[in-house]
Design a protein around this motif. Structure first.
Motif, PDB file in Angstrom:
ATOM      1  N   UNK A   1       0.827  -1.207   0.000  1.00  0.00           N
ATOM      2  CA  UNK A   1       0.000   0.000   0.000  1.00  0.00           C
ATOM      3  C   UNK A   1       0.865   1.262   0.000  1.00  0.00           C
ATOM      4  N   UNK A   2       2.039   1.156   0.574  1.00  0.00           N
ATOM      5  CA  UNK A   2       2.953   2.295   0.652  1.00  0.00           C
ATOM      6  C   UNK A   2       4.171   1.900   1.453  1.00  0.00           C
ATOM      7  N   UNK A   3       5.195   2.725   1.424  1.00  0.00           N
ATOM      8  CA  UNK A   3       6.426   2.417   2.141  1.00  0.00           C
ATOM      9  C   UNK A   3       6.158   2.274   3.633  1.00  0.00           C
ATOM     10  N   UNK A   4       6.576   1.128   4.179  1.00  0.00           N
ATOM     11  CA  UNK A   4       6.432   0.883   5.602  1.00  0.00           C
ATOM     12  C   UNK A   4       5.050   0.462   6.041  1.00  0.00           C
ATOM     13  N   UNK A   5       4.121   0.299   5.098  1.00  0.00           N
ATOM     14  CA  UNK A   5       2.760  -0.106   5.473  1.00  0.00           C
ATOM     15  C   UNK A   5       2.549  -1.582   5.137  1.00  0.00           C
ATOM     16  N   UNK A   6       1.332  -1.959   4.864  1.00  0.00           N
ATOM     17  CA  UNK A   6       1.010  -3.370   4.619  1.00  0.00           C
ATOM     18  C   UNK A   6       1.489  -3.809   3.240  1.00  0.00           C
ATOM     19  N   UNK A   7       2.097  -4.997   3.183  1.00  0.00           N
ATOM     20  CA  UNK A   7       2.594  -5.544   1.929  1.00  0.00           C
ATOM     21  C   UNK A   7       1.932  -6.899   1.663  1.00  0.00           C
ATOM     22  N   UNK A   8       1.884  -7.250   0.381  1.00  0.00           N
ATOM     23  CA  UNK A   8       1.316  -8.533  -0.036  1.00  0.00           C
ATOM     24  C   UNK A   8       2.362  -9.273  -0.852  1.00  0.00           C
ATOM     25  N   UNK A   9       2.515 -10.553  -0.559  1.00  0.00           N
ATOM     26  CA  UNK A   9       3.394 -11.427  -1.328  1.00  0.00           C
ATOM     27  C   UNK A   9       2.579 -12.559  -1.942  1.00  0.00           C
ATOM     28  N   UNK A  10       2.796 -12.826  -3.224  1.00  0.00           N
ATOM     29  CA  UNK A  10       2.238 -14.002  -3.887  1.00  0.00           C
ATOM     30  C   UNK A  10       3.401 -14.790  -4.462  1.00  0.00           C
ATOM     31  N   UNK A  11       3.579 -15.986  -3.964  1.00  0.00           N
ATOM     32  CA  UNK A  11       4.684 -16.832  -4.397  1.00  0.00           C
ATOM     33  C   UNK A  11       4.130 -18.095  -5.038  1.00  0.00           C
ATOM     34  N   UNK A  12       4.679 -18.465  -6.178  1.00  0.00           N
ATOM     35  CA  UNK A  12       4.388 -19.794  -6.714  1.00  0.00           C
ATOM     36  C   UNK A  12       5.462 -20.736  -6.201  1.00  0.00           C
ATOM     37  N   UNK A  13       5.020 -21.895  -5.775  1.00  0.00           N
ATOM     38  CA  UNK A  13       5.962 -22.875  -5.212  1.00  0.00           C
ATOM     39  C   UNK A  13       5.787 -24.198  -5.955  1.00  0.00           C
ATOM     40  N   UNK A  14       6.844 -25.003  -5.943  1.00  0.00           N
ATOM     41  CA  UNK A  14       6.865 -26.204  -6.773  1.00  0.00           C
ATOM     42  C   UNK A  14       6.069 -27.368  -6.197  1.00  0.00           C
ATOM     43  N   UNK A  15       5.691 -27.273  -4.939  1.00  0.00           N
ATOM     44  CA  UNK A  15       4.948 -28.385  -4.324  1.00  0.00           C
ATOM     45  C   UNK A  15       4.023 -27.831  -3.243  1.00  0.00           C
ATOM     46  N   UNK A  16       2.983 -28.575  -2.885  1.00  0.00           N
ATOM     47  CA  UNK A  16       2.097 -28.117  -1.801  1.00  0.00           C
ATOM     48  C   UNK A  16       2.883 -27.909  -0.523  1.00  0.00           C
ATOM     49  N   UNK A  17       2.512 -26.907   0.242  1.00  0.00           N
ATOM     50  CA  UNK A  17       3.251 -26.601   1.465  1.00  0.00           C
ATOM     51  C   UNK A  17       2.676 -27.410   2.631  1.00  0.00           C
ATOM     52  N   UNK A  18       3.512 -28.114   3.380  1.00  0.00           N
ATOM     53  CA  UNK A  18       3.016 -28.894   4.519  1.00  0.00           C
ATOM     54  C   UNK A  18       2.423 -27.978   5.600  1.00  0.00           C
ATOM     55  N   UNK A  19       1.486 -28.493   6.338  1.00  0.00           N
ATOM     56  CA  UNK A  19       0.806 -27.715   7.377  1.00  0.00           C
ATOM     57  C   UNK A  19       1.774 -27.181   8.429  1.00  0.00           C
ATOM     58  N   UNK A  20       2.735 -27.973   8.904  1.00  0.00           N
ATOM     59  CA  UNK A  20       3.680 -27.432   9.914  1.00  0.00           C
ATOM     60  C   UNK A  20       4.483 -26.241   9.393  1.00  0.00           C
ATOM     61  N   UNK A  21       4.860 -26.280   8.112  1.00  0.00           N
ATOM     62  CA  UNK A  21       5.605 -25.156   7.532  1.00  0.00           C
ATOM     63  C   UNK A  21       4.718 -23.919   7.471  1.00  0.00           C
ATOM     64  N   UNK A  22       3.453 -24.130   7.146  1.00  0.00           N
ATOM     65  CA  UNK A  22       2.502 -23.015   7.076  1.00  0.00           C
ATOM     66  C   UNK A  22       2.397 -22.331   8.435  1.00  0.00           C
ATOM     67  N   UNK A  23       2.294 -23.147   9.491  1.00  0.00           N
ATOM     68  CA  UNK A  23       2.195 -22.576  10.844  1.00  0.00           C
ATOM     69  C   UNK A  23       3.488 -21.867  11.250  1.00  0.00           C
ATOM     70  N   UNK A  24       4.610 -22.389  10.786  1.00  0.00           N
ATOM     71  CA  UNK A  24       5.891 -21.748  11.108  1.00  0.00           C
ATOM     72  C   UNK A  24       5.986 -20.375  10.449  1.00  0.00           C
ATOM     73  N   UNK A  25       5.479 -20.272   9.229  1.00  0.00           N
ATOM     74  CA  UNK A  25       5.489 -18.975   8.539  1.00  0.00           C
ATOM     75  C   UNK A  25       4.604 -17.965   9.259  1.00  0.00           C
TER      76      UNK A  25
END
Length: 525
Positions: A487-511
């Motif tokens: 939205x602006x410098x230092x405010x809310x940001x959005x990331x969209x990443x394509x990944x090569x495989x489904x992300x495991x649930x434990x990794x999701x919680x770690x993020x």
């Protein structure tokens, strides 16, 4: 190879068309319900006439079926709600037998006017009752049309050709169309009071069932003659019998009955009554026409995505389909994205198009958006049953077409109303072919929507991207593409990443536990 089953007797030209277009076709007629259930799962398309009953049980067994084509107008023998819920398109061929049916109605009108069946029977019995059969002229008489659609308009044209005056009752008949047809648009009561002959040309619905009821027949001009070549159930047969006996109705001719085959109608053997065994479409020309049309329509749908004369989804010509295909792909992914990100209890959805998209047929785009959105509820959802599912859940669907020119040559925006307010996503086509996200919840971000992806909302602060990359690397998750917006410098940001495989649930919680993270969501396209 695409496979089609023809389950009723049909002109050979239908099978010829399927084979010429590279579709495997089997002609297997006369099967019982149980026998049809046993084989229907093999087929992508089903071509029928009136004999095959496409019931809920048959639809449940039709695991590969995509389309049912009825060679003819009436689809009383198809469970359309069940087909819609299963994502199966139901088509008919409303124009192939229009002239034939209209001509049959005119023929019955002449037969009533001159008592032809009774005169023929009497003469062939060796009698010469010239004075018994006193007919009436059709010239200058008033014909009342109940239903002024395709067949009704042909009847009106023929009736005007023999110098009849035509009045028409049809809630969908516009004043402009009435003028074009050369008929006078009237209310039903006006028609009943003025018509010398009444012909019916309307489908059987809850609104039209028994439209000629005992009460309405009593409102007719004494001696009126009634012809029905449309659908059984439009006329109360018991009331018609009484009116014929009393002379309120001077004659009646029915080609259709409430129960067919009609073997024991109360009208049989009634004076001034003519019956035929549902012959409205029974000419060699009509049989060929509807067979050709149903084969062409099913082929267009199965091979090119064209939708013609469908009862449960918008029409989409074979010419339109290739042009709309990339837009529908974009629409489906936008619907899927907002369906995966927005919270439950959605109440409204708005589909807005601008630029090049605004010049296209919006209905298929809406269907694709809903298919993407509703995929969260069902793994068998498609453009056919998605509107059904949306309506079932009380979702208010709006379509908006903008003439304005924006930042992109074409744009589709999908907005939903949630408990947290309105949320929207927007996308465009790169090179008129490649779907691309350009905005998500008010933040500009360009991204492909494909495969496995991660959606992350975080505080825009130094070091976050490095920490994220390290966490995914430590978990063995490879990043394909990386798209960032804020939205602006230092405010809310959005990331969209394509990944090569489904992300495991434990990794999701770690993020989720990384400093500055507000939202983490695994996406699948």
């Amino acid at each position: 190879m695409v496979k089609v089953l023809i389950s009723d007797k049909m002109d050979p030209k239908a099978a010829e068309i399927f084979r010429a277009r590279g579709i495997q076709v089997d002609e297997i007629t006369g099967k019982t319900k149980e026998e049809l259930i046993a084989i229907i799962g093999e087929y992508d398309g089903l071509a029928i006439r009136s004999a095959t009953k496409v019931t809920k049980e048959i639809i449940a067994a039709a695991t590969n079926l995509k389309v049912v084509g009825r060679a003819g107008i009436g689809v009383d023998n198809v469970d359309i709600p069940s087909a819609s819920a299963a994502g199966i398109v139901v088509m008919n061929t409303p124009f192939g037998n229009s002239i034939t049916t209209a001509e049959h109605a005119i023929a019955l009108m002449f037969a009533l006017a001159r008592q032809l069946p009774e005169a023929d029977a009497s003469t062939q019995a060796g009698k010469w009752e010239k004075n018994r059969f006193m007919g009436v002229e059709l010239t200058s008489k008033t014909l009342g049309l109940i239903g002024a659609g395709n067949i009704g308009s042909i009847v009106a044209e023929r009736a005007r050709g023999i110098k009849m005056k035509v009045v028409a009752y049809d809630p969908f008949l516009t004043p402009e169309r009435a003028i074009d047809m050369g008929v006078e648009k009237v209310t039903l009561d006006e028609l009943l009071a003025r018509a010398d002959f009444i012909t019916l040309h309307t489908p059987l619905t809850d609104q039209t069932r028994n439209i000629l009821s005992r009460e309405n027949i009593a409102k007719t001009k004494k001696g009126v003659r009634i012809i029905n070549c449309a659908r059984g159930g439009l006329v109360d047969e018991v009331a018609l019998k009484e009116a014929l006996d009393s002379g309120q109705v001077g004659g009646a001719a029915l080609d259709v009955f409430v129960e067919e085959p009609a073997t024991n109608s109360p009208l049989f053997n009634t004076p001034n009554f003519i019956s035929t065994p549902h012959l409205g479409a029974s000419t060699s020309e009509a049989q060929v026409n509807v067979a050709i049309q149903v084969a062409e329509q099913l082929s267009d749908f199965l091979l090119d995505g064209g939708v013609t004369n469908a009862l449960n989804m918008p029409s989409l010509s074979a010419e339109e389909a290739p042009k709309l295909k990339p837009y529908m792909a974009l629409a489906e992914r936008l619907g899927s994205l907002i369906g995966q990100l927005a919270h439950d209890n959605l109440t409204k959805i708005s589909i807005e198009v601008e630029g090049a998209a605004a010049e296209l047929n919006i209905k298929p785009i809406t269907g694709a958006v809903l298919a993407g959105l509703m995929s969260r509820y069902s793994d068998t959802v498609n453009m056919v049953n998605a509107p059904f599912l949306a309506k079932e859940r009380g979702l208010d669907v709006r379509e908006v077409r903008h003439d304005r020119e924006g930042d992109y040559h074409t744009l589709i925006r999908v907005s939903v109303q949630t408990e947290e307010g309105e949320k929207s996503v927007a996308g465009t086509l790169f090179g008129n072919a490649a779907p691309r996200l350009v905005e998500i919840f008010g933040i500009k971000v360009e991204a492909d929507l494909a495969g496995n992806m991660l959606y992350i909302v975080n505080e825009d602060a130094p070091g976050f991207i490095g920490r994220l990359g390290s966490s995914l690397g430590d978990a063995g998750i490879n990043i394909g593409t990386f798209h960032l917006g804020r939205r602006g410098s230092g405010s809310e940001a959005v990331l969209l990443l394509s990944i090569d495989s489904p992300i495991p649930e434990p990794v999701l919680w770690a993020l989720c536990k990384l400093p500055g993270v507000k939202t983490v969501k695994a996406l699948k396209f």
